[in-house]
Design a protein around this motif. Structure first.
Motif, PDB file in Angstrom:
ATOM      1  N   TRP A  47       0.852  -1.190   0.000  1.00  0.00           N
ATOM      2  CA  TRP A  47       0.000   0.000   0.000  1.00  0.00           C
ATOM      3  C   TRP A  47       0.877   1.225   0.000  1.00  0.00           C
ATOM      4  CZ3 TRP A  47      -4.798   1.393  -0.930  1.00  0.00           C
ATOM      5  CH2 TRP A  47      -5.202   2.655  -0.536  1.00  0.00           C
ATOM      6  N   PRO A  48       0.567   2.224  -0.767  1.00  0.00           N
ATOM      7  CA  PRO A  48      -0.462   2.320  -1.795  1.00  0.00           C
ATOM      8  C   PRO A  48       0.067   2.021  -3.201  1.00  0.00           C
ATOM      9  CG  PRO A  48       0.336   4.515  -1.335  1.00  0.00           C
ATOM     10  CD  PRO A  48       1.121   3.565  -0.464  1.00  0.00           C
ATOM     11  N   LYS A  86      -1.497  13.080  -0.684  1.00  0.00           N
ATOM     12  CA  LYS A  86      -0.764  12.290   0.301  1.00  0.00           C
ATOM     13  C   LYS A  86       0.720  12.185   0.003  1.00  0.00           C
ATOM     14  CE  LYS A  86      -2.929  10.267   3.456  1.00  0.00           C
ATOM     15  NZ  LYS A  86      -2.883  10.693   4.836  1.00  0.00           N
ATOM     16  N   VAL A  87       1.105  12.205  -1.284  1.00  0.00           N
ATOM     17  CA  VAL A  87       2.502  12.003  -1.636  1.00  0.00           C
ATOM     18  C   VAL A  87       3.190  13.311  -2.014  1.00  0.00           C
ATOM     19  CG1 VAL A  87       4.078  10.831  -3.246  1.00  0.00           C
ATOM     20  CG2 VAL A  87       2.047   9.640  -2.383  1.00  0.00           C
ATOM     21  N   HIS A  88       2.569  14.081  -2.883  1.00  0.00           N
ATOM     22  CA  HIS A  88       3.240  15.256  -3.444  1.00  0.00           C
ATOM     23  C   HIS A  88       3.041  16.537  -2.636  1.00  0.00           C
ATOM     24  CE1 HIS A  88       4.384  13.024  -7.002  1.00  0.00           C
ATOM     25  NE2 HIS A  88       3.152  12.540  -7.044  1.00  0.00           N
ATOM     26  N   GLN A  89       1.828  16.846  -2.281  1.00  0.00           N
ATOM     27  CA  GLN A  89       1.516  18.124  -1.640  1.00  0.00           C
ATOM     28  C   GLN A  89       2.244  18.333  -0.323  1.00  0.00           C
ATOM     29  OE1 GLN A  89      -0.559  19.357   1.046  1.00  0.00           O
ATOM     30  NE2 GLN A  89      -0.110  21.420   0.355  1.00  0.00           N
ATOM     31  N   ASN A  99       6.750  18.003  -7.795  1.00  0.00           N
ATOM     32  CA  ASN A  99       6.715  16.950  -8.818  1.00  0.00           C
ATOM     33  C   ASN A  99       5.357  16.269  -8.917  1.00  0.00           C
ATOM     34  OD1 ASN A  99       9.439  17.308  -9.588  1.00  0.00           O
ATOM     35  ND2 ASN A  99      10.079  16.098  -7.819  1.00  0.00           N
ATOM     36  N   GLY A 100       4.308  16.980  -8.582  1.00  0.00           N
ATOM     37  CA  GLY A 100       2.965  16.426  -8.620  1.00  0.00           C
ATOM     38  C   GLY A 100       2.178  16.789  -9.867  1.00  0.00           C
ATOM     39  N   GLU A 101       2.844  17.376 -10.860  1.00  0.00           N
ATOM     40  CA  GLU A 101       2.119  17.763 -12.079  1.00  0.00           C
ATOM     41  C   GLU A 101       1.422  16.596 -12.767  1.00  0.00           C
ATOM     42  OE1 GLU A 101       3.989  21.414 -14.299  1.00  0.00           O
ATOM     43  OE2 GLU A 101       5.569  20.058 -13.577  1.00  0.00           O
ATOM     44  N   PRO A 102       2.089  15.444 -12.965  1.00  0.00           N
ATOM     45  CA  PRO A 102       1.372  14.343 -13.613  1.00  0.00           C
ATOM     46  C   PRO A 102       0.129  13.908 -12.836  1.00  0.00           C
ATOM     47  CG  PRO A 102       3.721  13.913 -13.646  1.00  0.00           C
ATOM     48  CD  PRO A 102       3.509  15.117 -12.764  1.00  0.00           C
ATOM     49  N   ALA A 103       0.233  13.827 -11.525  1.00  0.00           N
ATOM     50  CA  ALA A 103      -0.917  13.430 -10.718  1.00  0.00           C
ATOM     51  C   ALA A 103      -2.056  14.436 -10.851  1.00  0.00           C
ATOM     52  CB  ALA A 103      -0.520  13.271  -9.257  1.00  0.00           C
ATOM     53  N   ALA A 104      -1.721  15.732 -10.811  1.00  0.00           N
ATOM     54  CA  ALA A 104      -2.750  16.773 -10.922  1.00  0.00           C
ATOM     55  C   ALA A 104      -3.393  16.761 -12.309  1.00  0.00           C
ATOM     56  CB  ALA A 104      -2.137  18.140 -10.625  1.00  0.00           C
ATOM     57  N   ILE A 105      -2.587  16.625 -13.342  1.00  0.00           N
ATOM     58  CA  ILE A 105      -3.135  16.625 -14.706  1.00  0.00           C
ATOM     59  C   ILE A 105      -4.009  15.398 -14.936  1.00  0.00           C
ATOM     60  CG2 ILE A 105      -2.512  16.441 -17.148  1.00  0.00           C
ATOM     61  CD1 ILE A 105      -0.089  18.253 -16.475  1.00  0.00           C
ATOM     62  N   PHE A 106      -3.528  14.211 -14.529  1.00  0.00           N
ATOM     63  CA  PHE A 106      -4.348  13.006 -14.674  1.00  0.00           C
ATOM     64  C   PHE A 106      -5.649  13.135 -13.884  1.00  0.00           C
ATOM     65  CE2 PHE A 106      -0.575  10.287 -15.959  1.00  0.00           C
ATOM     66  CZ  PHE A 106      -1.098   9.941 -17.201  1.00  0.00           C
ATOM     67  N   CYS A 107      -5.572  13.667 -12.679  1.00  0.00           N
ATOM     68  CA  CYS A 107      -6.759  13.836 -11.846  1.00  0.00           C
ATOM     69  C   CYS A 107      -7.812  14.661 -12.569  1.00  0.00           C
ATOM     70  CB  CYS A 107      -6.376  14.486 -10.514  1.00  0.00           C
ATOM     71  SG  CYS A 107      -7.772  14.787  -9.422  1.00  0.00           S
ATOM     72  N   TRP A 108      -7.408  15.804 -13.109  1.00  0.00           N
ATOM     73  CA  TRP A 108      -8.361  16.683 -13.776  1.00  0.00           C
ATOM     74  C   TRP A 108      -8.815  16.147 -15.134  1.00  0.00           C
ATOM     75  CZ3 TRP A 108     -11.243  19.896 -11.294  1.00  0.00           C
ATOM     76  CH2 TRP A 108     -10.801  20.392 -10.073  1.00  0.00           C
TER      77      TRP A 108
END
Length: 148
Positions: A47-48, A86-89, A99-108
């Motif tokens: 996890w996770p 949980k990981v980037h922010q 380095n959370g751009e991919p997570a933010a872009i995929f999320c939106w």
């Protein structure tokens, strides 16, 4: 000009869905199997990381094919929101800093697909057409005759 753009909208949405799904699936395959230059970083059941990679691989494939698009996009969007917060922010406030751009872009991107649906050329449409055709025939056969 607007008419042409409006007519092309389902196909543009289809391309968006396919590309986003493919990129997401590749990210999952990279984490699970070390494909595409990635490192096999997700040990089974951890996890996770492992669960996120499975969501990425399976969700990406489902979105890419247009099969259960809205549900798959909801789960994928939620997993990326979780990853971001949980990981980037905690590392820094802005995605460019943490380095959370991919997570933010995929999320939106997946969030958008929840509301727009899959667009053209989706397996969802193929199955819904089949169900509608078989449902109409089945409804006629099962409807009792009314006698007065």
């Amino acid at each position: 000009m607007n008419t042409r753009l409006n007519q092309a909208q389902p196909y543009a949405l289809c391309l968006f869905r396919i590309v986003i799904g493919l990129l997401f699936a590749c990210h999952g395959a990279s984490s699970l199997f070390g494909l595409f230059g990635g490192t096999h970083s997700a040990s089974v059941g951890t996890w996770p990381g492992w669960y996120a990679a499975v969501i990425q691989l399976v969700g990406g494939i489902l979105v890419m094919l247009g099969l259960g698009t809205r549900v798959a996009a909801l789960i994928a969007s939620g997993s990326m929101a979780y990853a971001y917060f949980k990981v980037h922010q905690p590392e820094a406030l802005l995605p460019i800093e943490n380095n959370g751009e991919p997570a933010a872009i995929f999320c939106w991107a997946f969030f958008l697909l929840i509301f727009t649906g899959p667009g053209a050329l989706a397996l969802d449409q193929l199955f819904s057409q089949r169900d509608a055709e078989s449902g109409d025939a089945g409804a006629r056969e099962k409807t009792p005759a009314v006698t007065v």
